[in-house]
Scaffold this active site. Sequence first.
Site, short mmCIF file in Angstrom:
data_model
loop_
_atom_site.label_atom_id
_atom_site.label_comp_id
_atom_site.label_asym_id
_atom_site.label_seq_id
_atom_site.Cartn_x
_atom_site.Cartn_y
_atom_site.Cartn_z
N LYS A 17 3.13 11.09 -3.71
CA LYS A 17 2.19 10.44 -4.25
C LYS A 17 1.43 11.63 -4.85
CE LYS A 17 -1.48 6.93 -3.61
NZ LYS A 17 -2.03 5.97 -2.84
N ASP A 52 0.85 -1.45 0.30
CA ASP A 52 -0.15 0.01 -0.36
C ASP A 52 1.15 1.23 0.39
OD1 ASP A 52 -1.94 1.83 0.67
OD2 ASP A 52 -2.22 1.05 2.45
MG MG Z 1 -4.42 5.47 2.86
#
Ligand code: MG
Length: 623
Positions: free
Chosen positions: A87, A25
């Site tokens: 990100k 993740d």
């Molecule tokens: Mg998250």
Amino acid sequence: MALLQISEPGMSTAPHEHRLAAGIDLGTTNSLVASVRSGDATTLANEQGEHLLPSVVRYLPDGSVVVGAEAKAVEVSDLNNTISSAKRLLGRGVDDIKTLAGNLPYTFSSSDSQVPKISTVAGDVSAIEVSAEILKALKNRAEKTLGGDLKGVVITVPAYFDDAQRQATKDAARLADLNVYRLLNEPTAAAVAYGLDQGEDFDEKIIAVYDLGGGTFDISILRLNKGVFEVLATGGDSALGGDDFDHVIAEWILQQLGDEQENNPTKLREVLVEARRVKEALSDADKVEVSLGDWQGQFTAEQFAELAEPLVKKTLFACRRALRDADIDKEDVMDVVMVGGSTRMPIIRQRVGDFFEKPPLVDIDPDKVVAVGAAIQADLLAGNKPDTEMLLLDVIPLSLGLETYGGLVEKIIARNTTIPISRAQEFTTFKDSQNAMTIHVLQGERETVEENRSLAKFTLRDIPAMVAGAARIKVTFQVDADGLLNVTAEEETTGVKSSIEVKPSYGLSDAEIESMIKDSMTNAQADMELRKLREAQVEADRTIEALDSAMASDGDTLLSADEKTKLLAAREALLLEKQSGDTEAIKAAIKNMEKTAEFYVARRMDGNIRTAMAGQNIDKFKD
Ligand code: MG
Ligand code: ADP
């Protein structure tokens, strides 16, 4: 996007060979790595027992990097060289970030590269390189814990990530020397972690995934149908998260302290740190003691609920909108999955439960649920479960097609087709001796080129000289498991080939995708009419082209001057009508042209000169 369960025969392995695989993740605030061990998917901790790796990378003058908590600890004192939230920049072009850049503490280098780069003491770095450092740290952690090299990983991305953002994520993985089995949508991973794709007691199931993290809120509505997970709608707010809940408590504290503190940055930081502690403590208690310097106070869950109400409402509003976009009633949502650290807040669980009229799923740690789902998927893809052999696949969110003559779009792969997929279609040349063909790749649901998004354009050259319609040009669209498109064009009789990997420099947001789909529905009628008109116009061109070609080859020998005049008059009438924009009138003019030319066609056929006529054109003047 959606998922499909299929069995991939070649993937099963010998019973005792276990391939090391992990799910990652890659988060905005925190990242995690998880793996299936002895049948259980769990996240992996570092030596200090910490599972969450802060997504923060610090660059030092000697070129070395520090990743995670250690980098985060010094972030404020070394803002320029400590990168967080990379990100948000992944897959963004220089133009995209112009608006973002003003709010970021970094200096962007003014290189002429299309990829924005941040200047640090260790040189210029891109978001891809920063993300690669985070991935490397997770890879090391996994290999140390699991005791061997990772064979492959599944990395999760937000459902609304476009092609460029997905490609950037894969590039980061390549830099980190990771083999990516597949990218997986975050909400899908969460649903997989809860095993919602398992069980046969339903035909179709609607799932809502509510993801409230540190700085972002995402709501996704998924449909699971015959093993296929489809993202019906995404929504949320990229500037709403746990931090905002810290702020409301911080404001309350400041009020208690009196106004004079407000302009003291050090004090403000202290207040924010205390506010976050209070917020998190309130997830397990009804009231919490607050202390700051020599000031003491008490803050209750009730006070928090009242102050946070506008924020909670904002998320529920986005949920309502996503349901509307998906055309789904609240009652039809069978499961609500909670993701993100902020869904630990009891008020969130309460209000989301009230909204959907059912208790949300909270059994799996909301920080870890995405990584856990990715690990389950990675384990399957590694072939460690030969008895199940179930795989999950995504679908493409928008149709992919080609520009054809007349500015029309020929769809090659329809939206919601499961990937990976490869589809080919044959095209031919329009003109005699046409030696090149431009392939214009488009994305979208509408009928005409202008209304769709242009992804790429390339030219197939060196097509051998042939009459119109004789060349056989095979165009193949190939979409890999991560949704990336490769287009190849090949002239089949000679094998002349040309291809392009479609990597747009910037992509579509989820909102754009939704509006493109909606546009195609509202404009379906107008589009149909426009398509008919364009088709008639193309047909008119073809008819004229065929006549010109025939007359050029034998007009002088087969036709009298009078006949020529008659044919050319019909041709002229057709040409005029073509511009009229009246589909029926164009069709009538084509009919008239064909009727006028009937005798000529018959004469050509009789003369047994069929071979002199071009491909499909002969059929044209035959009927
Ligand atoms: Mg998250
Ligand atoms: P992201 O998805 O943005 O990387 P996370 O899912 O890790 O973020 O969530 C981080 C947020 O979760 C922070 O705002 C943090 O304060 C909040 N959080 C973590 N634990 C708790 C808790 N026990 N109660 C309330 N909020 C929490």
